[in-house]
Enzyme design. Structure first.
Site, mmCIF file in Angstrom:
data_model
loop_
_atom_site.group_PDB
_atom_site.id
_atom_site.type_symbol
_atom_site.label_atom_id
_atom_site.label_comp_id
_atom_site.label_asym_id
_atom_site.label_seq_id
_atom_site.Cartn_x
_atom_site.Cartn_y
_atom_site.Cartn_z
ATOM 1 C CE1 TYR A 154 5.254 11.521 -1.680
ATOM 2 C CE2 TYR A 154 4.919 9.483 -0.470
ATOM 3 C CZ TYR A 154 5.559 10.696 -0.615
ATOM 4 O OH TYR A 154 6.490 11.093 0.311
ATOM 5 C CG ASP A 249 5.417 2.802 -5.392
ATOM 6 O OD1 ASP A 249 5.507 1.960 -4.470
ATOM 7 O OD2 ASP A 249 5.522 4.030 -5.219
ATOM 8 C CE LYS A 277 3.186 3.687 3.205
ATOM 9 N NZ LYS A 277 3.036 4.356 1.929
HETATM 10 C C1 LIG Z 1 4.156 5.324 1.375
HETATM 11 C C2 LIG Z 1 4.513 5.221 -0.053
HETATM 12 C C3 LIG Z 1 5.804 5.521 -0.516
HETATM 13 C C4 LIG Z 1 6.870 6.098 0.374
HETATM 14 O O1 LIG Z 1 7.236 5.252 1.398
HETATM 15 P P1 LIG Z 1 7.960 5.878 2.726
HETATM 16 O O2 LIG Z 1 8.279 4.662 3.536
HETATM 17 O O3 LIG Z 1 6.957 6.778 3.349
HETATM 18 O O4 LIG Z 1 9.158 6.584 2.259
HETATM 19 C C5 LIG Z 1 6.084 5.305 -1.844
HETATM 20 N N1 LIG Z 1 5.150 4.816 -2.689
HETATM 21 C C6 LIG Z 1 3.899 4.532 -2.284
HETATM 22 C C7 LIG Z 1 2.912 3.985 -3.253
HETATM 23 C C8 LIG Z 1 3.527 4.745 -0.960
HETATM 24 O O5 LIG Z 1 2.280 4.499 -0.567
#
Ligand SMILES: *Cc1c(COP(=O)(O)O)cnc(C)c1O
Length: 437
Positions: A154, A249, A277
């Site tokens: 994701y 990511d 995060k």
């Molecule tokens: C949470 C997450 C996102 C998206 O971040 P948001 O702040 O929710 O938009 C993208 N990549 C990874 C790996 C994530 O865990």
């Protein structure tokens, strides 16, 4: 493990139910983000009232040990006193400048010092935004439009990433989202996680057209899946050989599986990295960064446009700075490792003891178990899990005061606030629940 007497009462969630019923008339599905609605585990979501340390309290006054940690940011424990105090101080000077602010330099320096690939960084307001921008940058820098992502990874909800995505998309079993044009996703190529041959084949089939490869270096959005030995190194080599970029990511793994993220842990340095995060300490922040020659393409230094009204605001920067300061203290990652190992090992042992086939593991403050005999190398393996068992497990734990992510396809998170006693209580609850599955 010590014997612990648990008082199991039927959970009284009257107020939660009232509030959620009203919310459903006001907001789609009653929530501001899909996984929160508990659709994949059944039952009603719990409405929170407050959080502190390793605990959350709902609006009916029930207390839970929390393993979601607001999906990652709360690695120092919720509402840490030092974070709140510095926020209060900064708040008095105003919440947003829309102009340069010295705090941006401090957080930027901390991120650059910590994360091996990052020589320059741009702050944004979410992980989604960071991934969207990094994708534009990959295309701008290479002059190529295609990108490779992995099934079950994701990268936020930007159009081009909503192909075989994990997290809420996996949870709800949505194929690809309506509203995402085919013309956009036709440039998104997907491969199974941990499958280097599939990646090589995609490069061979699309010569000179692929800008790069983006991945979660440790997956947390289709459950917890680790890279096989040589997978990250292999991607580094394949991308180099094809003049394409490698992007980690690390929105979830950054500052979680090591201070310098997965790239420090696995000693593989990508060209670009996204963060979010933890670096926002519970306020909305994302960031992307990497090699200086690539980042110099970002406006106003270069021609690739990307902007944000609230980006780099003093409150978000402060929460991030304080959180990283706390994480930088000696012994923090040893502590996180010790606590999480106790939990993950304990759960796997209980699986054996109670005759439930489960697999899983942990790295530092991130863990996961699948109701699946395993091993799980990719999203297809993860999908073989017994979802009905997971739902019963989730509900049983909730009733015993343990708050787990309401989906088999999400990783779990520990924090510096979780104690051995919290873990032992959790395992005692898990023993009861697993015995009854
Ligand atoms: C949470 C997450 C996102 C998206 O971040 P948001 O702040 O929710 O938009 C993208 N990549 C990874 C790996 C994530 O865990």
């Amino acid at each position: 493990m010590k014997e612990i007497n648990l008082v199991v009462t039927t959970l009284n969630t009257t107020k939660s139910e009232e509030i959620f019923a009203a919310a459903q008339k006001l907001m789609p599905g009653g929530v501001s983000s899909p996984v929160r609605a508990f659709k994949s585990v059944g039952g009603q979501p719990i409405v929170f009232d407050r959080v502190k340390g390793a605990y959350i309290w709902d609006v009916d006054g029930n207390q839970y040990i929390d393993y979601v940690g607001t999906w990652g940011p709360a690695i120092c424990g919720h509402a840490h006193r030092d974070v709140l105090n510095s926020l209060k101080e900064v708040l008095e000077k105003g919440t947003s400048f829309g102009a340069p602010c010295a705090l941006e330099n401090i957080l930027a320096e901390m991120v650059i010092d910590a994360v091996p690939s990052i020589e320059m960084v741009r702050f944004v307001n979410s992980g989604t935004e960071a991934c969207m921008a990094v994708l534009r940058l990959m295309r701008a820098f290479t002059g190529r439009d295609k990108v490779i992502k992995f099934e079950g990874c994701y990268h936020g909800h930007a159009d081009m990433f909503l192909v075989k995505a994990g997290s809420g998309v996996a949870t709800l079993g949505l194929p690809d989202s309506p509203g995402v044009p085919k013309s956009v996703t036709s440039n998104t190529l997907t491969a199974p996680y941990n499958d280097l041959e599939a990646v090589k084949q995609l490069f061979a089939d699309n010569p000179g057209q692929i800008s790069g490869v983006i991945l979660e270096p440790v997956v947390g959005n289709s459950g917890f899946i680790t890279p096989d030995a040589g997978f990250l190194e292999g991607l580094r080599m394949i991308t180099k050989d094809n003049d394409a970029l490698l992007v980690f990511d690390e929105v979830m793994t950054g500052f979680r599986i090591a201070y310098g993220g997965a790239q420090e842990k696995f000693q593989v340095t990508p060209d670009l990295t996204t963060l979010g995060k933890i670096i926002g300490g519970g306020l909305p922040v994302g960031a992307y960064g990497g090699r200086e020659d690539i980042m110099s393409m970002v406006a106003p230094a270069g021609p690739m446009y990307q902007a944000g009204t609230l980006s780099g605001n003093p409150l978000a920067m402060t929460a991030g700075i304080k959180t990283l300061e706390l994480l930088k203290e000696p012994g923090t990652y040893e502590q996180l490792d010790k606590i999480t190992k106790r939990l993950a090992d304990g759960l796997l042992e209980l699986g054996k003891e109670t005759g439930n086939p489960i697999c899983g593991g942990y790295i530092s403050a991130m863990f996961g178990i699948f109701f699946n005999k395993g091993p799980v190398h990719d999203y297809d393996d993860a999908k073989k899990s017994d979802l009905s068992k997971f739902s019963k497990f989730h509900r049983g734990m909730l009733e015993r005061g343990i708050y787990l992510a309401p989906s088999q396809f999400e990783a779990g998170f520990t924090s510096l606030a979780h104690t051995e006693e919290d873990i032992d209580k959790t395992l005692a609850a898990a023993k009861e629940v697993m015995s009854g599955l």
